[in-house]
Design a protein around this motif. Structure first.
Motif, PDB file in Angstrom:
ATOM      1  N   LYS A 383     -21.981 -39.718 -21.070  1.00  0.00           N
ATOM      2  CA  LYS A 383     -23.329 -39.809 -21.659  1.00  0.00           C
ATOM      3  C   LYS A 383     -23.287 -39.634 -23.177  1.00  0.00           C
ATOM      4  O   LYS A 383     -24.243 -39.156 -23.789  1.00  0.00           O
ATOM      5  N   ARG A 384     -22.167 -40.026 -23.765  1.00  0.00           N
ATOM      6  CA  ARG A 384     -22.016 -39.884 -25.217  1.00  0.00           C
ATOM      7  C   ARG A 384     -23.033 -40.759 -25.932  1.00  0.00           C
ATOM      8  O   ARG A 384     -23.094 -41.963 -25.699  1.00  0.00           O
ATOM      9  N   PRO A 385     -23.837 -40.165 -26.807  1.00  0.00           N
ATOM     10  CA  PRO A 385     -24.899 -40.938 -27.455  1.00  0.00           C
ATOM     11  C   PRO A 385     -24.390 -41.735 -28.648  1.00  0.00           C
ATOM     12  O   PRO A 385     -23.304 -41.479 -29.176  1.00  0.00           O
ATOM     13  N   PHE A 386     -25.182 -42.686 -29.083  1.00  0.00           N
ATOM     14  CA  PHE A 386     -24.930 -43.356 -30.349  1.00  0.00           C
ATOM     15  C   PHE A 386     -25.246 -42.384 -31.486  1.00  0.00           C
ATOM     16  O   PHE A 386     -25.989 -41.417 -31.311  1.00  0.00           O
ATOM     17  N   SER A 387     -24.703 -42.648 -32.646  1.00  0.00           N
ATOM     18  CA  SER A 387     -25.050 -41.852 -33.819  1.00  0.00           C
ATOM     19  C   SER A 387     -26.345 -42.393 -34.408  1.00  0.00           C
ATOM     20  O   SER A 387     -26.748 -43.534 -34.136  1.00  0.00           O
ATOM     21  N   HIS A 413     -35.104 -39.086 -35.567  1.00  0.00           N
ATOM     22  CA  HIS A 413     -34.309 -38.050 -34.896  1.00  0.00           C
ATOM     23  C   HIS A 413     -35.258 -36.988 -34.347  1.00  0.00           C
ATOM     24  O   HIS A 413     -36.004 -36.363 -35.089  1.00  0.00           O
ATOM     25  N   THR A 414     -35.221 -36.786 -33.044  1.00  0.00           N
ATOM     26  CA  THR A 414     -36.238 -35.932 -32.426  1.00  0.00           C
ATOM     27  C   THR A 414     -35.770 -34.517 -32.112  1.00  0.00           C
ATOM     28  O   THR A 414     -36.605 -33.648 -31.846  1.00  0.00           O
ATOM     29  N   GLY A 415     -34.446 -34.269 -32.118  1.00  0.00           N
ATOM     30  CA  GLY A 415     -34.009 -32.919 -31.804  1.00  0.00           C
ATOM     31  C   GLY A 415     -32.562 -32.831 -31.386  1.00  0.00           C
ATOM     32  O   GLY A 415     -31.733 -33.662 -31.758  1.00  0.00           O
ATOM     33  N   THR A 416     -32.260 -31.844 -30.566  1.00  0.00           N
ATOM     34  CA  THR A 416     -30.882 -31.535 -30.165  1.00  0.00           C
ATOM     35  C   THR A 416     -30.171 -32.746 -29.580  1.00  0.00           C
ATOM     36  O   THR A 416     -29.018 -33.022 -29.899  1.00  0.00           O
ATOM     37  N   TYR A 417     -30.859 -33.446 -28.704  1.00  0.00           N
ATOM     38  CA  TYR A 417     -30.238 -34.600 -28.054  1.00  0.00           C
ATOM     39  C   TYR A 417     -30.564 -35.863 -28.842  1.00  0.00           C
ATOM     40  O   TYR A 417     -31.737 -36.190 -29.053  1.00  0.00           O
ATOM     41  N   GLN A 418     -29.518 -36.552 -29.318  1.00  0.00           N
ATOM     42  CA  GLN A 418     -29.718 -37.836 -29.977  1.00  0.00           C
ATOM     43  C   GLN A 418     -29.936 -38.886 -28.891  1.00  0.00           C
ATOM     44  O   GLN A 418     -29.044 -39.156 -28.095  1.00  0.00           O
ATOM     45  N   ILE A 419     -31.116 -39.459 -28.864  1.00  0.00           N
ATOM     46  CA  ILE A 419     -31.496 -40.350 -27.770  1.00  0.00           C
ATOM     47  C   ILE A 419     -31.869 -41.717 -28.327  1.00  0.00           C
ATOM     48  O   ILE A 419     -32.790 -41.835 -29.132  1.00  0.00           O
ATOM     49  N   ASP A 420     -31.132 -42.730 -27.922  1.00  0.00           N
ATOM     50  CA  ASP A 420     -31.478 -44.104 -28.259  1.00  0.00           C
ATOM     51  C   ASP A 420     -32.109 -44.746 -27.044  1.00  0.00           C
ATOM     52  O   ASP A 420     -31.486 -44.843 -25.986  1.00  0.00           O
ATOM     53  N   HIS A 421     -33.349 -45.181 -27.181  1.00  0.00           N
ATOM     54  CA  HIS A 421     -34.022 -45.799 -26.045  1.00  0.00           C
ATOM     55  C   HIS A 421     -35.010 -46.847 -26.520  1.00  0.00           C
ATOM     56  O   HIS A 421     -35.392 -46.877 -27.695  1.00  0.00           O
ATOM     57  N   VAL A 422     -35.407 -47.708 -25.615  1.00  0.00           N
ATOM     58  CA  VAL A 422     -36.519 -48.626 -25.861  1.00  0.00           C
ATOM     59  C   VAL A 422     -37.538 -48.451 -24.751  1.00  0.00           C
ATOM     60  O   VAL A 422     -37.181 -48.158 -23.604  1.00  0.00           O
ATOM     61  N   LEU A 423     -38.815 -48.589 -25.114  1.00  0.00           N
ATOM     62  CA  LEU A 423     -39.908 -48.514 -24.141  1.00  0.00           C
ATOM     63  C   LEU A 423     -40.323 -49.916 -23.728  1.00  0.00           C
ATOM     64  O   LEU A 423     -40.516 -50.788 -24.585  1.00  0.00           O
ATOM     65  N   VAL A 424     -40.434 -50.105 -22.430  1.00  0.00           N
ATOM     66  CA  VAL A 424     -40.941 -51.364 -21.870  1.00  0.00           C
ATOM     67  C   VAL A 424     -42.182 -51.001 -21.057  1.00  0.00           C
ATOM     68  O   VAL A 424     -42.085 -50.458 -19.960  1.00  0.00           O
ATOM     69  N   CYS A 425     -43.344 -51.260 -21.639  1.00  0.00           N
ATOM     70  CA  CYS A 425     -44.618 -50.834 -21.047  1.00  0.00           C
ATOM     71  C   CYS A 425     -45.600 -52.001 -21.100  1.00  0.00           C
ATOM     72  O   CYS A 425     -46.518 -52.009 -21.936  1.00  0.00           O
TER      73      CYS A 425
END
Length: 454
Positions: A383-387, A413-425
């Motif tokens: 689960k290694r995140p992107f930079s 950058h939202t916090g401890t966990y670097q999270i790259d995501h896209v929303l599909v809504c």
């Protein structure tokens, strides 16, 4: 370098480096750019335009209201208006979860501020003015005003304003199972750990000092459409009741049908919140409108105390905005739109998992109804995140836009966990064919963006 158009525009645009494309009109689930290119709005902007961009009934409701009613009534005056009364009745006549009163404001940030001030007034009316501390969750987002940022765990959005952040807010972990649940930890154990952390924080602060717990029922743009694991909200509700802490649920982005029920908390096996914020889909993007819904016990405390609401805005309960929202909500009710959200949501989930889930840089797919996110990782096993510098999700967004589909990437950058995501809504009015086309285009965008990283 600043783009020349942005430099010469009298609008202070939110991004300086690139020229924004001019939108000229909207039709159905798409909008048209100045060069004639049509873009499928697969994220409803930031999950706002849930009924698409053209609804003649709503246009007529706005026009009819202006012709036959009054455009503006000041909420601080001794007057009310029919549109505001009717919208509140439409939302609350059945008193869902005990919610019985509404405050209507403009933005979601205003709704958060109003909710916090309402909670503070409630405790004053109850004779406990020392209850001024709020507990919120890390990597959360509740709005961009100073008050809303104080209870938001979004680090980059708070960064410039650290000196303004309240000292009477503390943060606990979110219910983010993908990265936070131990490999040897089942859902019950995970819930117990998070619930204990929350209860321990109440005890650390002092139960007689805690005013409320503020959290998104389903996390929005910071974590990416993360529903809580089963039992989490029931446990949180029980702890709030035990210590008389107000449960303040933020459903500005995830509520009003987005997850398949009008309120996201209705799927959590608990009674409702004490205070709830709503917005975005409330007016379906045709008007700026958000709101605060409050439990009958809140009203009774204010009624028995000062006999009024201390908080207020000039444009609170704007009649025209309420008239437009009534038309939007009537369409949703009359056309059984929430049933469609459930059915389309099942199809969207199926396609996301089948078509996008197996891609090498896709780590997790989560959501409910028509509220879904895809999280990207460099390594599925670890689960290694992107930079941050990789800017992967926003590159996916740009690639998708080239293909004619608009989706939403993570915002800083939202916090401890670097999270790259896209929303599909996608909008509630989408068809199954629309959903298939959206997923296909998003898949192509992910494949293209992944190339240099493989």
């Amino acid at each position: 370098m600043t783009d020349p158009f942005v430099a010469n525009s009298h609008i202070l645009h939110r991004t300086f480096a690139t020229r924004p494309s001019k939108v000229t009109k909207g039709n159905g689930i798409s909008f048209t750019l100045e060069d004639g290119k049509q873009i499928i709005d697969a994220s409803c902007g930031p999950s706002v335009s849930c009924l698409g961009h053209s609804q003649p009934e709503i246009f007529d409701a706005i026009t009819n209201h202006l012709q036959n009613d009054i455009a503006y009534v000041y909420s601080g005056s001794p007057y009310t208006n029919q549109a505001t009364e009717d919208l509140a009745t439409l939302l609350l006549s059945s008193k869902p979860g005990g919610l019985s009163k509404a405050i209507f404001v403009n933005s979601g940030s205003e709704a958060t501020d109003a909710a916090l001030k309402l909670a503070a007034q409630y405790w004053h009316e109850r004779g406990q003015p020392q209850r001024t501390h709020f507990i919120a969750r890390k990597q959360s987002y509740h709005g961009n005003t100073i008050g809303a940022l104080c209870v938001s765990g979004h680090e980059s959005r708070r960064a410039y304003y650290k000196d303004f952040m309240s000292k009477n807010v503390s943060f606990v972990d979110p219910c983010y199972a993908y990265r936070m649940q131990g490999s040897d930890e089942d859902n019950d154990a995970f819930v117990k750990r998070l619930a204990k952390q929350f209860e321990d924080e109440i005890l650390r602060i002092g139960p007689d000092r805690v005013a409320g717990f503020v959290a998104e029922t389903v996390s929005g743009t910071t974590l990416g459409c993360v529903p809580a694991v089963s039992g989490y909200w029931k446990a949180i509700r029980e702890i709030c009741d035990r210590y008389e802490v107000l449960l303040i649920l933020d459903e500005i982005i995830c509520g009003m049908g987005k997850t398949g029920t009008m309120h996201a908390w209705e799927q959590e096996g608990m009674r409702g919140p004490d205070i709830q914020t709503i917005g975005k889909a409330l007016g379906a993007g045709f008007v700026p409108l958000s709101g605060v819904l409050l439990h009958e016990k809140i009203f009774q405390a204010l009624s028995a105390g000062s006999g009024g609401l201390a908080h207020g805005h000039t444009f609170q309960a704007h009649p025209l905005a309420c008239a437009a929202a009534i038309a939007a909500q009537n369409i949703i009710k009359r056309d059984n739109v929430l049933e469609k959200v459930v059915n389309l949501g099942q199809k969207l989930e199926e396609l996301l998992r089948e078509e996008i889930g197996p891609l090498p840089l896709v780590g997790n797919i989560r959501g409910r109804g028509l509220f879904w996110a895809v999280e990207f990782v460099l390594d599925k096993d670890t689960k290694r995140p992107f930079s941050l510098e990789d800017n992967f999700s926003n590159k996916v967004v740009a690639s998708a836009l080239k293909r004619g589909v608009n989706i939403l990437g993570n915002l800083g950058h939202t916090g401890t966990y670097q999270i790259d995501h896209v929303l599909v809504c996608p909008p509630y009015i989408s068809t199954e064919e629309d959903i298939k086309g959206i997923v296909s285009l998003v898949k192509d965008a992910i494949v293209e963006t992944s190339g240099p990283f493989l």
